[in-house]
Enzyme design. Structure first.
Site, PDB file in Angstrom:
ATOM      1  N   ALA A  34       0.221  -1.551   0.398  1.00 46.97           N
ATOM      2  CA  ALA A  34       0.114  -0.280   0.020  1.00 46.97           C
ATOM      3  C   ALA A  34       0.695   0.628  -0.343  1.00 46.97           C
ATOM      4  O   ALA A  34       0.495   2.150  -1.286  1.00 46.97           O
ATOM      5  CB  ALA A  34      -0.854   0.279   0.930  1.00 46.97           C
ATOM      6  N   ASN A 148      -2.091 -12.806  -0.775  1.00 49.90           N
ATOM      7  CA  ASN A 148      -2.296 -14.589  -1.074  1.00 49.90           C
ATOM      8  C   ASN A 148      -3.206 -14.996   0.285  1.00 49.90           C
ATOM      9  O   ASN A 148      -2.774 -14.514   1.187  1.00 49.90           O
ATOM     10  CB  ASN A 148      -1.499 -14.445  -1.358  1.00 49.90           C
ATOM     11  N   ASP A 176       2.640 -11.390 -12.488  1.00 50.04           N
ATOM     12  CA  ASP A 176       3.233 -12.379 -13.000  1.00 50.04           C
ATOM     13  C   ASP A 176       3.296 -12.081 -14.702  1.00 50.04           C
ATOM     14  O   ASP A 176       4.423 -12.093 -14.908  1.00 50.04           O
ATOM     15  CB  ASP A 176       2.640 -13.636 -12.703  1.00 50.04           C
ATOM     16  N   HIS A 204      -2.146 -17.741  -8.548  1.00 46.93           N
ATOM     17  CA  HIS A 204      -1.153 -16.896  -8.725  1.00 46.93           C
ATOM     18  C   HIS A 204      -0.303 -18.088  -7.644  1.00 46.93           C
ATOM     19  O   HIS A 204      -0.210 -17.407  -6.159  1.00 46.93           O
ATOM     20  CB  HIS A 204      -1.152 -15.789  -8.393  1.00 46.93           C
TER      21      HIS A 204
END
Length: 350
Positions: A34, A148, A176, A204
């Site tokens: 952030a 994630n 990616d 991912h």
């Protein structure tokens, strides 16, 4: 004539000044990603140079003092588009009337933590955030999940906000995608913007499949296929794939911190393309809801596909030929996502 031009300029400036601010939420707002992201959003790099912004910064209660420092810095940047900054630890404040939500915060994997424990912790977080989106946000809100495991977290958030279209949810595989593009560009010896239409298929994670079978490289003025430009099939099917798959871990090993700067750049790229669309003849990679696709990917997953975007709506690029090598890689990452989804749903009691 000068008077007329001045009047027209004043009208344009006045219209811009009167544009309604959009409300943009960033969660995990006291964190590293952030910190690299907020300035770009606030100065107009993502939603447009004439779009006023209200930034809503959500984090856990112990991080509020840090968040106050972030707010001070944003104020001290004196950015004309930034109309208000709202720091909070309350979901009813954070998710109210949102136009865009960038969900960065998640439970990171800690030493000794099993994958299922990580999933369980994040299911609770993203169920809560999905319910908050359902209750407080606009039904048109565009939601990007970064934290994630991003694909499965995104799926849980979307399932917890049933009245918001699933098409409004996406997860970040643009980092990616950018990594793959850059690796090919460096190998060929051209700028990265000379490489287009790489694809990230699937999760991912380390099972993702970076695919260059449909990539195009502008090699010093001549457009050629990615395979022909690189001219090294063993690298493209070997080290290239593992380098992209494991790049995040490599950055952490070298830097002792995660890839915050490149992740923030990818978030900006992703959200800007949602807002303004993809260039003609190009596609990008996004984790999106899989339903009735032409590639045999199971339904009810957040799976990364090649997409084109227009009018804030994505469309999967259909009809690309898939060889046996790609098929195996695509199926393997889908299988991991099915397993993640099924494990996560047991925690939801679904």
């Amino acid at each position: 004539m000068l008077t007329l031009l001045s009047a027209m300029y004043l009208v344009v400036r006045t219209a811009s000044a009167q544009a309604e601010p959009i409300r943009v939420l960033v969660t995990g707002a006291a964190g590293q990603i952030a910190y690299s992201l907020l300035y770009s959003i606030a100065k107009g790099d993502v939603f447009g140079k004439d779009q006023p912004i209200i930034l809503v910064l959500l984090d856990i209660t112990p991080m509020l003092p840090v968040l106050d420092g972030v707010v001070m810095e944003l104020q001290d940047c004196a950015l004309p588009l930034l109309r208000e900054v709202i720091p909070t630890d309350k979901v009813e404040v954070g998710f109210k009337d949102l136009d865009a939500a960038i969900l960065v915060g998640s439970m990171p994997r800690k030493e000794g933590m099993e994958r299922k424990d990580l999933l369980k912790a994040n299911v609770a977080i993203f169920k809560t955030q999905g319910e908050a989106l359902e209750k407080y946000a606009k039904k048109t809100v565009k939601v990007l999940v970064v934290g994630n495991p991003a694909n499965t977290n995104c799926l849980i958030a979307s399932k917890s906000a049933p009245s918001i279209p699933k098409e409004n949810f996406s997860c970040l595989t643009r980092l990616d995608h950018n990594r793959a593009r850059s690796q090919v560009a460096m190998r060929v010896g051209v700028p990265s913007d000379c490489v287009k239409n790489v694809i990230i298929w699937g999760n991912h994670s380390s099972t993702q499949y970076p695919d260059v079978h449909h990539a195009i490289v502008n090699n010093h003025g001549k457009e050629v296929s990615g395979f022909d430009a690189v001219n090294d099939e063993s690298w493209l099917k070997g080290d290239f794939i593992t380098t992209v798959q494991q790049r995040g871990a490599a950055v952490i090993k070298a830097r002792k911190l995660s890839s915050a700067m490149s992740a923030a750049k990818a978030i900006c790229d992703h959200m800007r393309d949602i807002w303004f669309g993809t260039p003609d003849g190009e596609w990008v990679s996004m984790g999106i809801y899989s339903t009735g696709n032409s590639y045999g990917v199971p339904d009810d997953l957040m799976y990364s596909f090649p997409v084109k975007i227009k009018n804030k709506t994505w469309k999967v690029v259909d009809g690309l030929s898939i060889n046996d090598f790609s098929r195996g890689k695509m199926d393997a990452t889908a299988a991991e996502l099915v397993d993640e989804r099924d494990t996560a749903l047991t925690f939801l009691g679904a």
